[in-house]
Write a protein that holds these residues in place. Structure first.
Motif, PDB file in Angstrom:
ATOM      1  N   ASP A 275     -38.776  18.632 -16.281  1.00  0.00           N
ATOM      2  CA  ASP A 275     -40.026  18.296 -16.968  1.00  0.00           C
ATOM      3  C   ASP A 275     -39.743  17.660 -18.327  1.00  0.00           C
ATOM      4  OD1 ASP A 275     -41.450  19.196 -14.911  1.00  0.00           O
ATOM      5  OD2 ASP A 275     -41.984  21.125 -15.785  1.00  0.00           O
ATOM      6  N   LEU A 276     -38.697  18.170 -18.981  1.00  0.00           N
ATOM      7  CA  LEU A 276     -38.288  17.619 -20.268  1.00  0.00           C
ATOM      8  C   LEU A 276     -37.908  16.149 -20.113  1.00  0.00           C
ATOM      9  CD1 LEU A 276     -37.991  19.347 -22.843  1.00  0.00           C
ATOM     10  CD2 LEU A 276     -35.547  19.224 -22.526  1.00  0.00           C
TER      11      LEU A 276
ATOM     12  N   VAL B  27     -35.890  27.998 -12.266  1.00  0.00           N
ATOM     13  CA  VAL B  27     -36.947  27.833 -13.265  1.00  0.00           C
ATOM     14  C   VAL B  27     -36.437  27.001 -14.443  1.00  0.00           C
ATOM     15  CG1 VAL B  27     -38.378  29.058 -14.924  1.00  0.00           C
ATOM     16  CG2 VAL B  27     -38.154  29.924 -12.599  1.00  0.00           C
ATOM     17  N   ALA B  28     -35.199  27.321 -14.891  1.00  0.00           N
ATOM     18  CA  ALA B  28     -34.627  26.586 -16.018  1.00  0.00           C
ATOM     19  C   ALA B  28     -34.478  25.111 -15.671  1.00  0.00           C
ATOM     20  CB  ALA B  28     -33.269  27.182 -16.393  1.00  0.00           C
TER      21      ALA B  28
ATOM     22  N   ASN C 229     -45.810  19.774 -25.980  1.00  0.00           N
ATOM     23  CA  ASN C 229     -45.552  20.483 -24.726  1.00  0.00           C
ATOM     24  C   ASN C 229     -45.532  21.987 -24.945  1.00  0.00           C
ATOM     25  OD1 ASN C 229     -45.188  18.833 -22.337  1.00  0.00           O
ATOM     26  ND2 ASN C 229     -43.688  17.756 -23.574  1.00  0.00           N
TER      27      ASN C 229
ATOM     28  N   ARG D 161     -48.088  24.992 -23.488  1.00  0.00           N
ATOM     29  CA  ARG D 161     -47.726  26.218 -22.798  1.00  0.00           C
ATOM     30  C   ARG D 161     -48.302  27.447 -23.502  1.00  0.00           C
ATOM     31  NH1 ARG D 161     -43.431  25.630 -18.990  1.00  0.00           N
ATOM     32  NH2 ARG D 161     -43.151  23.389 -18.755  1.00  0.00           N
TER      33      ARG D 161
ATOM     34  N   TYR E 296     -37.708  23.306 -15.753  1.00  0.00           N
ATOM     35  CA  TYR E 296     -38.128  23.007 -17.112  1.00  0.00           C
ATOM     36  C   TYR E 296     -37.384  21.798 -17.662  1.00  0.00           C
ATOM     37  CZ  TYR E 296     -39.499  23.636 -21.911  1.00  0.00           C
ATOM     38  OH  TYR E 296     -40.014  23.422 -23.153  1.00  0.00           O
TER      39      TYR E 296
END
Lengths: 356, 279
Positions: free
Chosen positions: B81-82, B74-75, A340, A344, B78
Motif C-alpha cells: 500500500d505504501l 499483514v506487514a 494515510n 487509519r 502495508y
C-alpha cells in the motif's frame, strides 16, 4: 472344497514416509547461494546487483535439484514455486526500500527552517524555500476536496439509499468505476479546455487544478462512501422509519453518523491519492516563484510541479535546485504518509460506539 | 455525467487540432501521422511494464494470500500500500537519478552480447533514460494495483476446494494451480487490464525518465526512444501555442479513448464474473 487360502505374498517394503528435506532447507540453500555468489562476485569485481541476481539463480537451481535428488519431482516443483514466490516478493520490495532510502538521504540535506518558510521569489544562486509550493498544494487540494466531497457523498447516498438495484444506479456505478481509470493528464486537459471556454484561451489558475483533481477524486470518494453506507445495518434504518422519521432525516441523523468514520477515512485516502498528482497541475496551474494565496487568479506553484520543474529545468544552479527537488519530494512523501496514518487513526477514533 | 463532460470538452477543444496544418505539427503531414508514433510508444511502454509487473504481482499476491505467515502477510500488505501511496513524480525522480544510471552497464552488456535481438540492437544509451527504464518504473507503479486486486481474489477462493486438493495429497503448488488459479483467472485478467490502463495514462514518470525523440522503433535500450502520448503532452504543453495546444488536446482525447476502452473491458469482465459467481 477348494482351498481358499492363498499363499502369503511377498510385499515389497513401501515406506509410509517419503524422505523429506529438513525444514531449514530453503534457508540453508539461500545462505549457501548468497555466500557462493558473493565469493564469485567479489573475485570478478561485480556490483551488489550482479551478486544478488547470481544468488537468486543459484538458490532456485540448488533447492530444486536438492529436492529432486532427495524427495521427488512433484516436491521439487513445489519448492521451486515457493522460492519463486518469495523471490518475487523480495524483488518487488527492493524498489520501495531503495526509493525511500534515497529520498530520505537526499532530502534530509535540504530540509531546514528556511527551506520550509521561504519562497523562490528573487532567489538567485542560493537555496530558497518551498513555502509557495506548500501553500499552493494545500490550497489546490482544499479546492478539490471542497468540490468532490459533496458531489461524491451525495452520489454515494443516491446509489445506496435511493438508487438501489435500478438500471440507472447500475450504470452510474459502472461509469464511476471506469472513471477511476481516467489518466490524470486527461483530467488536466479537461480542466484546461473547460476554463479556456469559460474564461478565454490560455487561462491558468489554482481553481482549475482543483477541478482537475476533483475529477480524479470523485470516483474514489463515491466508491469508499458507498461501501461504508452499505455497511450501515438495515435494522437502524427500519427502526428510524418505524418511529415515523422521514427518509431524508433518517439519512442525516442515523445513516451518516454511523458511517462517518469510514467516510472520513475514505476522503482522507482520496486526498492522499490526489495530492501527489503532477500532470494536471502542470497544465492548468502552471508554476511561479511567488506565494499566491488566490486560487482564482494567476499561476500557482505546487509541490509536485516544483519537484518536476526544478529537477528537469534547473537553470543556472543545477546542484542547488536538484537538492531542493529531493527536499520537496521528502516533504511531499511525509504529507502523504501523514494523511494515510491519519486515515487509519480516524477510522478507529470516529468509529461509532458499539456500547456495552 | 462528468465523464460525458470530459469527452465533450476534449472533443470541442481537440477538433481544431485534428485538421491542423503541417507546420504546427512539427513537420508531420497530418494529425494521424503526428499521433501514430505516440500511440505506438504508449502501447510499447505499457505492455513491457505489464510483462514485468504481472508475474511479480501474482507472486507477491500469492505470498500474501497463501504462503506467508499471517503476521508477515499483514506487514507486506502495508508495504505494498505504501508503494501505491508514493506520488508519481517521486518515482520519476528516483527513476532518473537512481535507476537510470545503474542500468547503463546492463544496457551496454545487452547491446554487446544480445545485440542480434532487435530489442537490444543498441547503441546503448549512456544516461539510462530509455524506454526500458521507463517501463521498469511504470511496472513498479502498477504493481500495487495488480497485487491488491489479485490478492483479494486469491483470498476469496473457497476454503473447501483448497482443503480438498490438499487432502488428496497435492503439494502446495499443485493446490494453488488446481484450486486457486482457475478460480482467480478472470480476476487476474481484469487486474492486469486495470494495471494496463494505469500504465497507459501515467505521465510524470515517463516524462521525466524518458529522453524521447518521437520515432517508431523496437530498440529498447538506445537513446532515441518513442515518446508516449501523456509524456508528450506534459513536456510540450507549456511551450505550445494556439493550434498546437489543440493538437495536444486531441492527442489527449485519443489517450482517453484508449484507456476508456481498456478500463471498460476490464470492468465488464469483473461484472460478468460476479454475476456468474452469484448463481
Amino acid at each position: 472344497m477348494t482351498d481358499l487360502a492363498t499363499p502369503p505374498q511377498e510385499h515389497t517394503h513401501v515406506p509410509l514416509k517419503h524422505p523429506r528435506l529438513p525444514s531449514s532447507a530453503p534457508l540453508l540453500a539461500a545462505g549457501i547461494a548468497v555466500a557462493a555468489s558473493a565469493i564469485v562476485g567479489m573475485t570478478l569485481g561485480w556490483g551488489v546487483a550482479g551478486i544478488g541476481a547470481l544468488a537468486i539463480v543459484l538458490h532456485l537451481a540448488g533447492i530444486t535439484l536438492w529436492s529432486r535428488a532427495v524427495e521427488n519431482a512433484r516436491a521439487a516443483t513445489d519448492r521451486l514455486v515457493t522460492s519463486l514466490v518469495w523471490v518475487a516478493l523480495l524483488v518487488a520490495l527492493i524498489p520501495l526500500v531503495s526509493l525511500i532510502w534515497k529520498v530520505i538521504t537526499e532530502g534530509a540535506n535540504a530540509l531546514n527552517g528556511r527551506f520550509l518558510t521561504w519562497s523562490m521569489r528573487n532567489v538567485i544562486g542560493e537555496p530558497g524555500g518551498i513555502y509557495h509550493a506548500i501553500i499552493g498544494t494545500l490550497l489546490i487540494t482544499l479546492a478539490a476536496a471542497v468540490i468532490s466531497v459533496p458531489v461524491g457523498l451525495l452520489s454515494a447516498i443516491y446509489l445506496v439509499e435511493y438508487g438501489g438495484q435500478s438500471r440507472l444506479a447500475a450504470w452510474i456505478r459502472f461509469l464511476v468505476d471506469v472513471m477511476t481509470g481516467i489518466p490524470s493528464i486527461v483530467a488536466g486537459l479537461f480542466a484546461y479546455a473547460l476554463f479556456s471556454i469559460i474564461f478565454g484561451p490560455g487561462t491558468q489558475m489554482g481553481l482549475g487544478g482543483g477541478v482537475a483533481l476533483s475529477l480524479l477524486m470523485i470516483p474514489i470518494v463515491v466508491r469508499s462512501a458507498e461501501e461504508m453506507l452499505k455497511l450501515v445495518p438495515a435494522d437502524l434504518r427500519e427502526a428510524s422509519y418505524a418511529l415515523g422519521v422521514p427518509k431524508w432525516r433518517t439519512i442525516i441523523k442515523v445513516v451518516l453518523p454511523t458511517a462517518m468514520a469510514g467516510i472520513i477515512t475514505g476522503v482522507t485516502l482520496a486526498i492522499a491519492r490526489v495530492i501527489g498528482e503532477t500532470a494536471p497541475l502542470l497544465i492548468i496551474c502552471g508554476s511561479t516563484d511567488s506565494v499566491n494565496f488566490d486560487v482564482f487568479h494567476g499561476q500557482m506553484a505546487s509541490l509536485p510541479v516544483f519537484i518536476y520543474s526544478s529537477y528537469t529545468q534547473p537553470g543556472s544552479n543545477p546542484e542547488i535546485l536538484k537538492s531542493m527537488a529531493w527536499g520537496a519530494a521528502l516533504v511531499l512523501i511525509i504529507i502523504v504518509m501523514a494523511l494515510n496514518l491519519f486515515a487509519r487513526l480516524a477510522g478507529k477514533f470516529f468509529a461509532p460506539k458499539r456500547g456495552r | 455525467m462528468a465523464l460525458a463532460g470530459v469527452a465533450i470538452f476534449l472533443t470541442a477543444e481537440g477538433l481544431p487540432g485534428l485538421t491542423a496544418s503541417s507546420e504546427d505539427l512539427k513537420g508531420h503531414a497530418n494529425f494521424l501521422a503526428y499521433v501514430a508514433p505516440l500511440v505506438f510508444g504508449t502501447l510499447l511502454a505499457a505492455v513491457i511494464a505489464l510483462l514485468i509487473a504481472l508475474p511479480l504481482a501474482i507472486g507477491v499476491a500469492l505470498a500474501v494470500s497463501h504462503y506467508a505467515p499471517r503476521r508477515i502477510a499483514v506487514a507486506i500488505g502495508y508495504l505494498v500500500d505504501l508503494l501505491a501511496a508514493v506520488p508519481s513524480v517521486v518515482y520519476g525522480l528516483w527513476g532518473i537519478a537512481f535507476l537510470g544510471p545503474r542500468l547503463v552497464p546492463v544496457y551496454e552488456w545487452l547491446a554487446a552480447h544480445l545485440g542480434f535481438i532487435p530489442f537490444f540492437e543498441g547503441p546503448a544509451s549512456n544516461t539510462g533514460r530509455t524506454i526500458f527504464t521507463a517501463s521498469i518504473v511504470l511496472a513498479i507503479m502498477v504493481l500495487p494495483i495488480i497485487t491488491a486486486i489479485s490478492r483479494e481474489i486469491f483470498v476469496q477462493t473457497p476454503r473447501l476446494n483448497e482443503e480438498a486438493a490438499l487432502a488428496l495429497g497435492a503439494t502446495r503448488w499443485e493446490m494453488v494451480r488446481l484450486a486457486v488459479l482457475p478460480y482467480a483467472r478472470s480476476g487476474i485478467v481484469s487486474a492486469a487490464m486495470l494495471g494496463l490502463g494505469r500504465a497507459l495514462g501515467e505521465t510524470m514518470a515517463v516524462a521525466m525518465v524518458l529522453s524521447a525523440s518521437g520515432v517508431v522503433t523496437f530498440d529498447l535500450i538506445s537513446s532515441t526512444n518513442p515518446s508516449t502520448i501523456a509524456a508528450n503532452i506534459a513536456l510540450t504543453f507549456a511551450d505550445a501555442t494556439g493550434i498546437q495546444r489543440n493538437a495536444l488536446i486531441a492527442s489527449g482525447l485519443v489517450l482517453f479513448v484508449i484507456t476508456f476502452a481498456v478500463n471498460f473491458a476490464a470492468r465488464a469482465i469483473v461484472e460478468r464474473t460476479d454475476q456468474g459467481r452469484a448463481r
